[in-house]
Design an enzyme around this catalytic site. Sequence first.
Site, mmCIF file in Angstrom:
data_model
loop_
_atom_site.group_PDB
_atom_site.id
_atom_site.type_symbol
_atom_site.label_atom_id
_atom_site.label_comp_id
_atom_site.label_asym_id
_atom_site.label_seq_id
_atom_site.Cartn_x
_atom_site.Cartn_y
_atom_site.Cartn_z
ATOM 1 N N LEU A 135 0.834 -1.209 0.000
ATOM 2 C CA LEU A 135 0.000 0.000 0.000
ATOM 3 C C LEU A 135 0.872 1.263 0.000
ATOM 4 O O LEU A 135 2.063 1.206 0.294
ATOM 5 C CB LEU A 135 -0.934 -0.033 1.210
ATOM 6 C CG LEU A 135 -1.913 -1.236 1.203
ATOM 7 C CD1 LEU A 135 -2.565 -1.421 2.555
ATOM 8 C CD2 LEU A 135 -2.966 -1.073 0.112
ATOM 9 N N PRO A 136 0.275 2.413 -0.340
ATOM 10 C CA PRO A 136 1.080 3.626 -0.552
ATOM 11 C C PRO A 136 1.787 4.181 0.674
ATOM 12 O O PRO A 136 2.795 4.867 0.539
ATOM 13 C CB PRO A 136 0.059 4.639 -1.079
ATOM 14 C CG PRO A 136 -1.094 3.836 -1.570
ATOM 15 C CD PRO A 136 -1.127 2.611 -0.722
ATOM 16 N N THR A 172 6.245 0.697 3.079
ATOM 17 C CA THR A 172 7.128 1.427 3.988
ATOM 18 C C THR A 172 6.251 2.227 4.935
ATOM 19 O O THR A 172 5.494 3.094 4.500
ATOM 20 C CB THR A 172 8.078 2.352 3.212
ATOM 21 O OG1 THR A 172 8.816 1.564 2.271
ATOM 22 C CG2 THR A 172 9.047 3.050 4.149
ATOM 23 N N LYS A 176 14.588 -0.121 6.239
ATOM 24 C CA LYS A 176 14.122 0.421 4.954
ATOM 25 C C LYS A 176 14.141 1.951 4.976
ATOM 26 O O LYS A 176 14.577 2.603 4.018
ATOM 27 C CB LYS A 176 12.709 -0.078 4.655
ATOM 28 C CG LYS A 176 12.047 0.552 3.420
ATOM 29 C CD LYS A 176 12.805 0.244 2.143
ATOM 30 C CE LYS A 176 12.280 1.021 0.940
ATOM 31 N NZ LYS A 176 10.890 0.786 0.602
#
Length: 297
Positions: free
Chosen positions: A71-72, A102, A177
Amino acid sequence: MSNVKQAVIGFIGLGVMGEPICRNLARKSGAKVLAFDLADGPLQRLAVDGVERQSSAIEVMAKCDVVFLSLPSGEVVAQLCRQEHGLLTAARPGQIVIDLSTSPVDTTRELEAEFAAKQTKFVDAPVARTRAAAEAGTLAVMVGAAPDVFEQIKPLIATFASDIALCGPVGCGQVLKILNNMVLFETVVAISEAKAIGEKAGVDAKVLFDTLSKGSADSFALRNHGMKAVLPGEFPERAFSVLYARKDLKYALKLAQETGVDARGARVVDQWFAQAIEAGLGEQYHPVISRLMINKH
């Protein structure tokens, strides 16, 4: 989930990275894959590989043993999980939810606790590298999970990743990340500054980058973002845009603040990203900030 091939795999979010990741899962895992996205196109394309369309995210959650999220942002992940008729309402003992997005570290750890109350495992496994790597199945994945859960899900992640690291307990994948991206963004700024200064001082930019790549300034960012984007001035849309990059950088700045670290290099990058968005470049590939450094006094 003793046998991956007997598991039913769910996938929610079939965007730039999600679609090729889901395709690799369907082709290589040997498992049944059910998917949902708000857009129709990816579901139509994935049907060729046997991916079964579902009518909602909660339907995927209700039917699957393992559910991947791509997902965004962490905000979207949290909303999907916590909303009325969200994923938490359908969570059940023994399920595993794997967030490839992220997301902020604190959000990830809060969601782990909320899913644990339903005896569901929530794991962070953000992906790095490009869409081409997602298509080739050569992503890098940074996992935050208990070791036993990591061993369970590793064969599934291996269908779309060539480098898989267990970074620590839940949340540690996101830390890795976020910091990976922070270092990349700061390096792209340095590369862009070097190009602008070098050209103004009479050095051909190709010669500059080629020579840097043979010295101690060599880096993945130089050879990829520098030589393939900054040098030719190619900053396409549907790549890793300034808007998405700034979202990830904000997570890094938040983590720096929470840990009491003066991340002034990252704050400089944020200023460039803000300027690029103000100039209407937000949808373009994030090294487009190099354009803003020319003709500055």
